[in-house]
Each structure stands twice: as C-alpha cells, then as structure tokens.
Design a protein around this motif. Structure first.
Motif, PDB file in Angstrom:
ATOM      1  N   GLU A   1       0.829  -1.218   0.000  1.00  0.00           N
ATOM      2  CA  GLU A   1       0.000   0.000   0.000  1.00  0.00           C
ATOM      3  C   GLU A   1       0.854   1.255   0.000  1.00  0.00           C
ATOM      4  O   GLU A   1       0.436   2.312  -0.483  1.00  0.00           O
ATOM      5  CB  GLU A   1      -0.929   0.013   1.223  1.00  0.00           C
ATOM      6  CG  GLU A   1      -2.025  -1.065   1.213  1.00  0.00           C
ATOM      7  CD  GLU A   1      -1.528  -2.458   1.588  1.00  0.00           C
ATOM      8  OE1 GLU A   1      -0.357  -2.593   2.023  1.00  0.00           O
ATOM      9  OE2 GLU A   1      -2.309  -3.415   1.434  1.00  0.00           O
TER      10      GLU A   1
ATOM     11  N   LEU B   1       1.282   2.568  -3.441  1.00  0.00           N
ATOM     12  CA  LEU B   1       0.124   3.295  -3.969  1.00  0.00           C
ATOM     13  C   LEU B   1       0.014   4.684  -3.340  1.00  0.00           C
ATOM     14  O   LEU B   1      -0.165   5.688  -4.035  1.00  0.00           O
ATOM     15  CB  LEU B   1      -1.147   2.474  -3.690  1.00  0.00           C
ATOM     16  CG  LEU B   1      -2.466   3.046  -4.188  1.00  0.00           C
ATOM     17  CD1 LEU B   1      -2.423   3.334  -5.677  1.00  0.00           C
ATOM     18  CD2 LEU B   1      -3.618   2.092  -3.879  1.00  0.00           C
ATOM     19  N   LEU B   2       0.132   4.747  -2.015  1.00  0.00           N
ATOM     20  CA  LEU B   2       0.044   6.046  -1.345  1.00  0.00           C
ATOM     21  C   LEU B   2       1.192   6.942  -1.803  1.00  0.00           C
ATOM     22  O   LEU B   2       1.021   8.146  -2.000  1.00  0.00           O
ATOM     23  CB  LEU B   2       0.080   5.874   0.182  1.00  0.00           C
ATOM     24  CG  LEU B   2      -1.055   5.050   0.791  1.00  0.00           C
ATOM     25  CD1 LEU B   2      -0.990   5.107   2.313  1.00  0.00           C
ATOM     26  CD2 LEU B   2      -2.415   5.513   0.313  1.00  0.00           C
TER      27      LEU B   2
ATOM     28  N   ARG C   1       0.489   8.359  -5.293  1.00  0.00           N
ATOM     29  CA  ARG C   1      -0.561   9.382  -5.219  1.00  0.00           C
ATOM     30  C   ARG C   1       0.026  10.703  -4.728  1.00  0.00           C
ATOM     31  O   ARG C   1      -0.262  11.778  -5.259  1.00  0.00           O
ATOM     32  CB  ARG C   1      -1.669   8.921  -4.263  1.00  0.00           C
ATOM     33  CG  ARG C   1      -2.566   7.828  -4.828  1.00  0.00           C
ATOM     34  CD  ARG C   1      -3.539   7.318  -3.764  1.00  0.00           C
ATOM     35  NE  ARG C   1      -4.422   6.280  -4.291  1.00  0.00           N
ATOM     36  CZ  ARG C   1      -5.240   5.548  -3.545  1.00  0.00           C
ATOM     37  NH1 ARG C   1      -5.295   5.736  -2.230  1.00  0.00           N
ATOM     38  NH2 ARG C   1      -6.023   4.641  -4.094  1.00  0.00           N
TER      39      ARG C   1
ATOM     40  N   ARG D   1     -14.827   8.911  -8.316  1.00  0.00           N
ATOM     41  CA  ARG D   1     -15.364   7.550  -8.354  1.00  0.00           C
ATOM     42  C   ARG D   1     -16.843   7.577  -8.747  1.00  0.00           C
ATOM     43  O   ARG D   1     -17.715   7.747  -7.886  1.00  0.00           O
ATOM     44  CB  ARG D   1     -15.182   6.866  -6.989  1.00  0.00           C
ATOM     45  CG  ARG D   1     -13.710   6.733  -6.619  1.00  0.00           C
ATOM     46  CD  ARG D   1     -13.450   5.952  -5.354  1.00  0.00           C
ATOM     47  NE  ARG D   1     -12.062   5.482  -5.358  1.00  0.00           N
ATOM     48  CZ  ARG D   1     -11.517   4.718  -4.427  1.00  0.00           C
ATOM     49  NH1 ARG D   1     -12.235   4.317  -3.397  1.00  0.00           N
ATOM     50  NH2 ARG D   1     -10.263   4.342  -4.515  1.00  0.00           N
TER      51      ARG D   1
ATOM     52  N   ARG E   1     -13.339  12.172  -3.888  1.00  0.00           N
ATOM     53  CA  ARG E   1     -12.602  11.858  -2.659  1.00  0.00           C
ATOM     54  C   ARG E   1     -11.266  12.587  -2.644  1.00  0.00           C
ATOM     55  O   ARG E   1     -10.491  12.470  -3.602  1.00  0.00           O
ATOM     56  CB  ARG E   1     -12.374  10.339  -2.607  1.00  0.00           C
ATOM     57  CG  ARG E   1     -11.436   9.867  -1.530  1.00  0.00           C
ATOM     58  CD  ARG E   1     -11.107   8.370  -1.678  1.00  0.00           C
ATOM     59  NE  ARG E   1     -10.095   7.987  -0.707  1.00  0.00           N
ATOM     60  CZ  ARG E   1      -9.417   6.834  -0.732  1.00  0.00           C
ATOM     61  NH1 ARG E   1      -9.665   5.942  -1.675  1.00  0.00           N
ATOM     62  NH2 ARG E   1      -8.499   6.576   0.170  1.00  0.00           N
TER      63      ARG E   1
ATOM     64  N   TYR F   1      -4.387   9.419   6.149  1.00  0.00           N
ATOM     65  CA  TYR F   1      -3.464   8.570   5.405  1.00  0.00           C
ATOM     66  C   TYR F   1      -2.042   9.120   5.399  1.00  0.00           C
ATOM     67  O   TYR F   1      -1.094   8.380   5.182  1.00  0.00           O
ATOM     68  CB  TYR F   1      -3.914   8.441   3.943  1.00  0.00           C
ATOM     69  CG  TYR F   1      -5.010   7.436   3.696  1.00  0.00           C
ATOM     70  CD1 TYR F   1      -6.220   7.505   4.372  1.00  0.00           C
ATOM     71  CD2 TYR F   1      -4.828   6.424   2.769  1.00  0.00           C
ATOM     72  CE1 TYR F   1      -7.223   6.596   4.121  1.00  0.00           C
ATOM     73  CE2 TYR F   1      -5.831   5.501   2.510  1.00  0.00           C
ATOM     74  CZ  TYR F   1      -7.025   5.602   3.185  1.00  0.00           C
ATOM     75  OH  TYR F   1      -8.016   4.685   2.927  1.00  0.00           O
TER      76      TYR F   1
ATOM     77  N   ASP G   1     -12.946   6.851   1.120  1.00  0.00           N
ATOM     78  CA  ASP G   1     -12.549   5.448   0.952  1.00  0.00           C
ATOM     79  C   ASP G   1     -13.680   4.531   1.410  1.00  0.00           C
ATOM     80  O   ASP G   1     -14.100   3.615   0.699  1.00  0.00           O
ATOM     81  CB  ASP G   1     -11.280   5.174   1.769  1.00  0.00           C
ATOM     82  CG  ASP G   1     -10.833   3.727   1.649  1.00  0.00           C
ATOM     83  OD1 ASP G   1     -10.851   3.189   0.530  1.00  0.00           O
ATOM     84  OD2 ASP G   1     -10.480   3.130   2.682  1.00  0.00           O
TER      85      ASP G   1
ATOM     86  N   GLU H   1      -7.420   3.838 -11.877  1.00  0.00           N
ATOM     87  CA  GLU H   1      -7.388   2.526 -11.226  1.00  0.00           C
ATOM     88  C   GLU H   1      -8.780   2.140 -10.768  1.00  0.00           C
ATOM     89  O   GLU H   1      -9.595   2.996 -10.427  1.00  0.00           O
ATOM     90  CB  GLU H   1      -6.449   2.557 -10.010  1.00  0.00           C
ATOM     91  CG  GLU H   1      -6.827   3.611  -8.991  1.00  0.00           C
ATOM     92  CD  GLU H   1      -6.081   3.501  -7.656  1.00  0.00           C
ATOM     93  OE1 GLU H   1      -5.911   2.382  -7.176  1.00  0.00           O
ATOM     94  OE2 GLU H   1      -5.712   4.542  -7.114  1.00  0.00           O
TER      95      GLU H   1
ATOM     96  N   ALA I   1     -11.621   0.942  -8.175  1.00  0.00           N
ATOM     97  CA  ALA I   1     -11.741   1.266  -6.752  1.00  0.00           C
ATOM     98  C   ALA I   1     -11.577   0.021  -5.885  1.00  0.00           C
ATOM     99  O   ALA I   1     -11.371   0.116  -4.682  1.00  0.00           O
ATOM    100  CB  ALA I   1     -13.097   1.921  -6.477  1.00  0.00           C
TER     101      ALA I   1
HETATM  102  C1  IPM Z   1      -8.572   2.381  -2.389  1.00  0.00           C
HETATM  103  C2  IPM Z   1      -7.838   1.383  -1.554  1.00  0.00           C
HETATM  104  C3  IPM Z   1      -6.580   2.059  -0.987  1.00  0.00           C
HETATM  105  C4  IPM Z   1      -7.037   3.236  -0.143  1.00  0.00           C
HETATM  106  C5  IPM Z   1      -5.663   1.118  -0.183  1.00  0.00           C
HETATM  107  C6  IPM Z   1      -5.234  -0.077  -0.995  1.00  0.00           C
HETATM  108  C7  IPM Z   1      -4.466   1.838   0.356  1.00  0.00           C
HETATM  109  O1  IPM Z   1      -8.635   0.891  -0.537  1.00  0.00           O
HETATM  110  O2  IPM Z   1      -8.007   2.854  -3.387  1.00  0.00           O
HETATM  111  O3  IPM Z   1      -9.719   2.691  -2.075  1.00  0.00           O
HETATM  112  O4  IPM Z   1      -7.389   3.071   1.019  1.00  0.00           O
HETATM  113  O5  IPM Z   1      -7.032   4.343  -0.671  1.00  0.00           O
END
Ligand code: IPM
Ligand code: MN
Length: 357
Positions: free
Chosen positions: A89, A92-93, A96, A106, A134, A141, A245, A275, A277
């Motif tokens: 994760e 991904l964070l 972003r 979304r 969002r 986070y 989220d 990506e 959701a």
């Molecule tokens: C999302 C996922 C991510 C988030 C995780 C994988 C870190 O749940 O993209 O919604 O919480 O943002």
C-alpha cells in the motif's frame, strides 16, 4: 494521436485485469487510429519482491514522464506482516502523493440489468447515479506523527489538512456538480472534528461562486445510511480521504459489485492515474474469474480525462453496457439469469462490441 501510458499491474488480480484493459486499448487504437505506447513498471508487493521497494524510483520517473498511468491493484496476505515502509500500500500512497493526485473521482452508476445483483431492493437503488469526489493526498493517510510508541502501549495517527488542500478538492466537487445534475453533498463530521469544521466553512465560502449548484452538508454517519436508503438523492459527494474510501466501497453495493467501480486520480496540472476502486482480491487471483469492468471503465476515464478522447471513452462505456444488457457477467455479480463469463471471455465480449458498434 500518440500517447505514452505507464502500466502498473501490481498484485493479486491486478495483472489479469490489466491484460483486459490492454486488449480494449488495442482495439481503440485500431478503430480510431491512435498509437498507445505501453510501458510496464513495478509497484506494490511485486516491486517489494523484486527490488525491495514498493515504489521503485524507476516507476515514479516513468510515471512522471507518461501521458497517463493505469494501475491494477496492490496488496495481499504475503506482505501483511511486513514493516510499514515495506507494505504494498505504501507504493500506492507514495505515487498518489508524489504525483499530487489530490482528486479521486469515483462514479457509481447502477446498470438496469444488474439491479437484481445488489442485495438492496430494486426500488431503492433504481435511478441512482452519483459521483464520489474523494480527497486523496491528505488526512489520516498522510498526517504526521503516525506511529506506535516504543513501549507498544499507545499509537497515534494524525488527521491534518491545510486550507489550500481543502479548497482545491471542494472546488473540484463544485466543478464536477456543475457538469452533472448540479447538486453537491459535502460529507464531514463537523459535530466532532476540527478538520471537518474548517471543511464546512470552506464549502460555505466557495458556495457563493456556484449559485447554480444546490449545496448541502451531511455528517458522515448519516451519509452512510442515506447512501443505501436513498441513493438516488445524491449527485456529487465531496469528502475527505478516509470518509471517501469507506463510502465508495459502500456505494459499490448499488452496482452489484465492487468490481464495477472505476476511478480517476487527478492532479492540478500533470499526469493522471486511473485505477479500479477495488483491491487486489488475492483470494481469487489467478483463477481467471475477476471482473475486468472496473479496470476497463478506468481506462475509459483515462481516455476522457487525460486524452480528451470523448468518443472513444463513450464507445468503451457503451460496449460494457451492451455486454451487460446481453446478460453477460462475471462470478462476482449474483444475478439470477444471464451468462457467466471468465475474465478473458468478458474482455473478448467487450472487444467484440467495440468492433461491431
Ligand atoms: C482504495 C484502496 C486504498 C485506499 C488502499 C489499498 C491503500 O482501498 O483505493 O480505495 O485506502 O485508498
Ligand atoms: Mn478503498
């Protein structure tokens, strides 16, 4: 048009659904005479396995140079016990944050044919069509400090936002509402949280610039309930990172499956990342049964938002809808009738619709 796209398949079902998106993009190239140069890079657990870093520098450098980024999913039980800097994760964070992808759009739209796939009553979900905006690079986070005490007896996470961070996402919410049904619901917890109080003030300040948009504030607990009791009362929801989220997973129930929800993560200026959701679904990875639709619709969002290819994006969305109307579905969609397809069969069906329509 020529476009450079970085592909980040990631973990779990990520590679399978990415292969589906690539098939769709190849058909779009042929049909509309575009050239998409696709470059695959590592992120998440697979990047930890191969180079011991969930977000390798090479990946970030490629993403920064690209015209757009498509991401599958990250995470899985294999890395659950890793220290936090070596969790998928984090990749991904990290991307972003590094690309300043502050706005995560979304869209949640139930298809008529799939009303019965939702555990909710058809009359409740019928007509629901909403967009969750969002905030994606602030809040819990990313707030510091965030750690466990040395004696393991306490923990801290920090919810922090600057005025500027809230303003830009609130403006995105208003602008999005203006392009849709002109109703904005701001979701917060202003009866408790300081951050939400500032959030609400900023919505009130910005509201004067959007007299054509109907604006309301709802507390997040009430919003969670209303999402599944009166979903059609929403148009655009704007909210902070973690509320968004949670509410977006909840909202996916309206569509029958989390496997239907695409997303676009956008910066003020700069590359966008697209990506699904949903997550990496490690329990079904490699079985060939994952629903590719969220990924395919994410690639349609890429064409629309990053490349301005409205006609091409609409063609993909219509091809998906046509397949659903034919009764095609993957195993995640619990529908009474129709034809259950594998990931590749569903992808082929959508490609065929693109060919013939
Ligand atoms: C999302 C996922 C991510 C988030 C995780 C994988 C870190 O749940 O993209 O919604 O919480 O943002
Ligand atoms: Mn999520």
């Amino acid at each position: 048009m020529k476009k450079n796209i970085v592909l980040l398949p990631g973990d779990g079902i990520g590679p399978e659904i990415m292969a589906s998106a690539v098939k769709i993009l190849e058909q779009i190239e042929r049909k509309y005479n575009h050239q998409f140069h696709l470059e695959e890079q590592l992120i998440g657990g697979i990047a930890i396995d191969q180079v011991n870093n969930p977000l390798p520098e090479q990946t970030l450098a490629a993403a920064k140079k690209a015209d757009a980024v498509l991401l599958g999913a990250v995470g899985g039980p294999k890395w659950d016990q890793n220290p936090s800097h070596l969790r998928p994760e984090r990749g991904l964070l990290g991307i972003r944050k590094a690309l300043d992808l502050y706005a995560n759009l979304r869209p949640v739209k139930g298809f008529k044919q799939l009303l019965s796939a939702s555990p909710l009553k058809e009359e409740v979900i019928s007509g629901s069509d909403l967009l969750i905006v969002r905030e994606l690079t602030g809040g819990l986070y990313f707030g510091e400090p965030s750690h466990r005490s040395n004696d393991q007896q306490s923990v801290i996470d920090t919810l922090s936002y600057t005025r500027q961070e809230i303003e830009r996402i609130v403006i995105k919410g208003f602008e999005s509402a203006r392009l849709r049904d002109k109703k904005l619901t701001s979701v917060d917890k202003a009866n408790v949280l300081e951050s939400s109080k500032l959030w609400r003030e900023i919505v009130e300040e910005q509201k004067v610039n959007y007299p054509d948009v109907e604006t309301e504030h709802i507390l997040v607990d009430a919003a969670a309930m209303k999402l599944i009791t009166h979903p059609s009362s929403f148009d655009v929801i704007v909210t902070e990172n973690m509320f968004g989220d949670i509410l977006s997973d909840e909202a996916s129930v309206l569509t029958g499956s989390l496997g239907m929800l695409p997303s676009a993560s956008l910066a003020e200026n700069g590359v966008g990342l697209y990506e699904p959701a949903h997550g990496s679904a490690p329990d079904i990875a490699g079985l060939g049964i994952a629903n590719p639709i969220a990924m395919i619709l994410s690639s349609a969002m890429m064409l629309r938002y990053s490349f301005n290819m409205t006609e091409e994006a609409t063609a993909i969305e219509q091809a998906v809808e046509a397949c659903i109307n034919d009764g095609f579905h993957t195993a995640d969609l619990k529908v009474a009738k129709g034809t259950q397809l594998s990931t590749t069969e569903m992808t082929e069906a959508i490609v065929n619709k693109l060919k013939t329509n």
